[in-house]
Write an enzyme that holds these catalytic residues in place. Structure first.
Site, PDB file in Angstrom:
ATOM      1  N   SER A 142     -11.892 -12.225 145.223  1.00  0.00           N
ATOM      2  CA  SER A 142     -11.319 -11.972 144.076  1.00  0.00           C
ATOM      3  C   SER A 142     -10.268 -12.629 142.873  1.00  0.00           C
ATOM      4  CB  SER A 142     -10.901 -10.539 144.112  1.00  0.00           C
ATOM      5  OG  SER A 142     -10.789  -9.444 142.401  1.00  0.00           O
ATOM      6  N   LYS A 171      -6.950 -10.556 148.659  1.00  0.00           N
ATOM      7  CA  LYS A 171      -7.760 -11.304 148.441  1.00  0.00           C
ATOM      8  C   LYS A 171      -6.695 -12.905 148.778  1.00  0.00           C
ATOM      9  CE  LYS A 171     -11.343  -8.910 148.763  1.00  0.00           C
ATOM     10  NZ  LYS A 171     -12.212  -9.302 149.558  1.00  0.00           N
TER      11      LYS A 171
END
Length: 245
Positions: A142, A171
């Site tokens: 992301s 992430k």
């Protein structure tokens, strides 16, 4: 089987489901749709088969070592190798943080799936990936995992309404995990990349009306999953191109 064997974690819904659906209709691609609950996976498979996809369900909980090992054994017995591994399974717990469930606890639980779980999945399937002519590993990451984005923070709808420290940290760590595998295997011809599908209409954002279509969000992962021998490796990309680290 002579085609490409693809395993996708967390693929019974959302971005994972859409990736599975689109990949399964590409000639010579057979998708193993991973799902924590086999019943939900089989339901998703039926939907994909209705559009002609080559797909089957496989029970896969990436927080459970025995589940990962059983999935590996099944793939080895049935297909003898794995060509593409898409680490898609992820959770978002930040909005559950309160006085009784701290951010630290949310980070531990989030990392267990989003980062440690992804690492365990890759490690377990390494022997089968090594048997592929062009091993491809895709980490669905992301933009919120971009350090540059927060070092030079500019408020936006998604970055403010969906501000999620545990998810973002997991992430960012996932991106590093991708790079570490790339260091080990790029020179051996592997294609290892991370991608961001963007802000999409899934249950992650409660189907926010400002989010884009999920069908579009799957396109980057599809591209990385179908790379040839001359494809890129070690990249972090979205539909627009490279994302700053």
């Amino acid at each position: 089987m002579s085609g490409n064997i693809v395993l996708i974690s967390g693929a019974n819904q959302g971005i994972g489901f859409e990736i599975a659906k689109q990949l399964s209709v590409i000639p010579n691609y057979h998708v193993l749709l991973g799902s924590r609950g086999l019943e939900k996976g089989e339901s998703a498979v039926l939907q994909i088969k209705n559009v002609g996809g080559s797909v089957e369900a496989i029970q896969l909980d990436i927080t459970d070592g025995q589940s990962i090992t059983a999935a590996r054994d099944l793939v080895e017995t049935k297909y003898g190798r794995l060509d593409v591994l898409i680490n898609n399974a992820a959770i978002l717990l930040d909005f559950q943080v309160n006085a009784d469930y701290t951010l630290g606890q949310a980070m531990q639980d989030t990392f267990a799936t989003n980062t440690s779980g992804a690492a365990n999945l890759v490690e377990t399937f390494l022997p089968l990936l090594k048997l592929s002519a062009v091993p491809r590993v895709v980490f669905v990451s992301s933009t919120v995992g971009s350090l540059h984005t927060f070092a030079d923070f500019k408020p936006s709808y998604t970055m403010t309404k969906y501000f999620a420290p545990a998810y973002a940290c997991s992430k960012a760590a996932l991106n590093m995990l991708m790079l570490l595998y790339n260091v080990q295997y790029q020179e051996k011809g592997w294609k290892i990349n991370a991608c961001c599908p963007g802000f999409r209409q899934t249950n992650f954002c409660d189907y926010d009306d400002k989010a884009g279509p999920v069908e579009e969000g799957a396109s980057v992962a599809i591209e990385l999953a179908t790379l040839g021998k001359d494809g890129q490796s070690g990249t972090f990309v979205n539909m627009k191109g490279a994302i700053p680290w």
